[in-house]
Write an enzyme that holds these catalytic residues in place. Structure first.
Site, short mmCIF file in Angstrom:
data_model
loop_
_atom_site.label_atom_id
_atom_site.label_comp_id
_atom_site.label_asym_id
_atom_site.label_seq_id
_atom_site.Cartn_x
_atom_site.Cartn_y
_atom_site.Cartn_z
N ASP A 24 0.84 -1.21 0.00
CA ASP A 24 0.00 0.00 0.00
C ASP A 24 0.87 1.26 0.00
O ASP A 24 1.98 1.25 0.55
CB ASP A 24 -0.92 -0.03 1.23
N ASN A 26 1.37 3.31 -2.91
CA ASN A 26 1.97 3.69 -4.20
C ASN A 26 1.48 5.08 -4.65
O ASN A 26 2.26 5.88 -5.15
CB ASN A 26 1.58 2.67 -5.29
N ARG A 28 0.32 7.54 -2.79
CA ARG A 28 0.88 8.61 -1.94
C ARG A 28 2.35 8.88 -2.28
O ARG A 28 2.82 10.00 -2.27
CB ARG A 28 0.73 8.26 -0.45
N ARG A 37 -0.34 8.83 -10.26
CA ARG A 37 -0.43 7.64 -9.40
C ARG A 37 0.27 6.42 -10.01
O ARG A 37 0.91 5.64 -9.31
CB ARG A 37 -1.90 7.28 -9.17
N ASN A 72 -10.54 -3.10 -6.78
CA ASN A 72 -9.68 -2.18 -7.52
C ASN A 72 -10.21 -1.81 -8.91
O ASN A 72 -9.74 -0.85 -9.53
CB ASN A 72 -8.26 -2.75 -7.65
N TRP A 73 -11.24 -2.54 -9.40
CA TRP A 73 -11.86 -2.17 -10.69
C TRP A 73 -12.49 -0.79 -10.61
O TRP A 73 -12.75 -0.16 -11.64
CB TRP A 73 -12.92 -3.19 -11.10
N GLU A 211 0.46 -12.88 12.78
CA GLU A 211 0.97 -11.70 13.47
C GLU A 211 0.97 -10.56 12.44
O GLU A 211 1.43 -10.75 11.30
CB GLU A 211 2.39 -11.94 13.98
C1 FPP Z 1 -1.67 0.04 -3.35
O1 FPP Z 1 -1.29 1.38 -3.44
C2 FPP Z 1 -1.09 -0.79 -4.41
C3 FPP Z 1 -1.80 -1.45 -5.35
C4 FPP Z 1 -3.28 -1.40 -5.41
C5 FPP Z 1 -1.17 -2.25 -6.41
C6 FPP Z 1 0.13 -2.93 -6.13
C7 FPP Z 1 0.71 -3.34 -7.40
C8 FPP Z 1 2.02 -3.29 -7.77
C9 FPP Z 1 3.10 -2.87 -6.88
C10 FPP Z 1 2.45 -3.65 -9.17
C11 FPP Z 1 2.19 -5.01 -9.70
C12 FPP Z 1 2.45 -6.14 -8.81
C13 FPP Z 1 3.24 -7.25 -9.05
C14 FPP Z 1 3.16 -8.39 -8.10
C15 FPP Z 1 4.17 -7.35 -10.14
P1 FPP Z 1 -2.41 2.52 -3.57
O2 FPP Z 1 -2.54 2.86 -5.00
O3 FPP Z 1 -3.67 2.08 -2.92
O4 FPP Z 1 -1.73 3.67 -2.77
P2 FPP Z 1 -2.44 4.89 -2.00
O5 FPP Z 1 -3.23 4.27 -0.89
O6 FPP Z 1 -1.29 5.71 -1.52
O7 FPP Z 1 -3.31 5.60 -3.00
#
Ligand code: FPP
Length: 259
Positions: A24, A26, A28, A37, A72-73, A211
């Site tokens: 989580d 990415n 931010r 994003r 996530n869709w 845990e």
């Molecule tokens: C959450 O950050 C992250 C995701 C929903 C996607 C994670 C996916 C990857 C890192 C890439 C592909 C994965 C693999 C296994 C190759 P967010 O976007 O919810 O962050 P935020 O809460 O800060 O907006």
């Protein structure tokens, strides 16, 4: 503390068998840098590499990463397509490395609903690494914990559920064999990045006794050192599974006898 010093602190005889990670932060990470994003998701790939490599090097049996949830869709189309594209790129680039490291790649979730090009890449990854004997690497895609339980119930119903009910029903152990993670140990350690204190519908059945370790670090900044920190913290926890600390058991038994 240096990464090598952290590594030395890990007790190789008491590793978590299964580590699950909610990646989580990415978005931010990107916002802090004035980037879109999707740049955060792209940067998150490096962290994926770090945890896969770090976990395999340590000898972890199972690693599960939450890459795309059923919810996530709801994100903008461009974000969804970029995530799928990144997944394909990652597999394309890393598959041989994964294979060389004897890692078995698998997916959990309703992957049948994903785009054909994504499914093809995933199937290539699964079949290429099918016979590997090292770490099992699950990527949760189009995944939801409740959906997994519902899918398990439906599979059970289609597999003679009525007859099973007539013969006294099934045990928790039997039920777990209908989940996507059938045959795998439950996660001992659940890591979540970016400081959020939520489970987000992840492995609801399997994390019953996990845990939980939460770090403020945003996913793209997550490195091996953070994985090591989580494992060290895990090894300091006392796991009771609803029981008592071992040293308290005889005291209570004695007290019970007096009554
Ligand atoms: C959450 O950050 C992250 C995701 C929903 C996607 C994670 C996916 C990857 C890192 C890439 C592909 C994965 C693999 C296994 C190759 P967010 O976007 O919810 O962050 P935020 O809460 O800060 O907006």
């Amino acid at each position: 503390m240096k990464v090598s010093e952290l590594l030395q602190q890990i007790d190789r005889g008491a590793l978590p068998a299964h580590i699950a990670i909610i990646m989580d932060g990415n978005g931010r990470w990107a916002r802090k840098r004035g980037l879109p994003r999707v740049a955060g998701h792209r940067a998150g790939i490096n962290a994926v590499r770090q945890v896969v490599e770090g976990s395999a090097e340590l000898g972890i049996s199972v690693l599960t990463l939450y890459a795309f949830s059923l919810d996530n869709w709801k994100r903008p189309h461009i974000e969804v397509t970029t995530l799928m594209q990144l997944l394909k790129e990652y597999l394309n680039k890393e598959l041989e490395n994964i294979h060389k490291n004897n890692i078995r790649f698998r997916t959990i979730g309703r992957t049948e609903a994903l785009d054909a090009s994504v499914r093809a890449e995933l199937e290539k990854g699964v079949s290429r690494t099918r016979n590997n004997t090292g770490m099992l690497f699950n990527v949760a895609l189009n995944y939801g914990g409740r959906a997994e339980i519902v899918d398990a119930v439906n599979r059970l119903l289609n597999n003679g559920g009525k007859e099973l009910a007539a013969t006294g029903g099934i045990s928790e152990k039997d039920f777990a064999q209908y989940l996507y993670t059938a045959g795998q140990p439950d996660p001992d350690l659940l890591i979540r990045t970016s400081g959020e204190l939520r489970i987000s519908n992840f492995l609801l059945w399997q994390i019953a006794y996990a845990e939980i370790w939460v770090t403020e670090t945003l996913w793209p900044d997550f490195e091996k050192q953070h994985l090591y920190q989580a494992i060290i913290a895990f090894q300091k926890r006392e796991r009771r599974y609803g029981g008592l600390e071992p040293q308290l058991v005889p005291t209570l038994a004695l007290g019970d006898r007096k009554m």
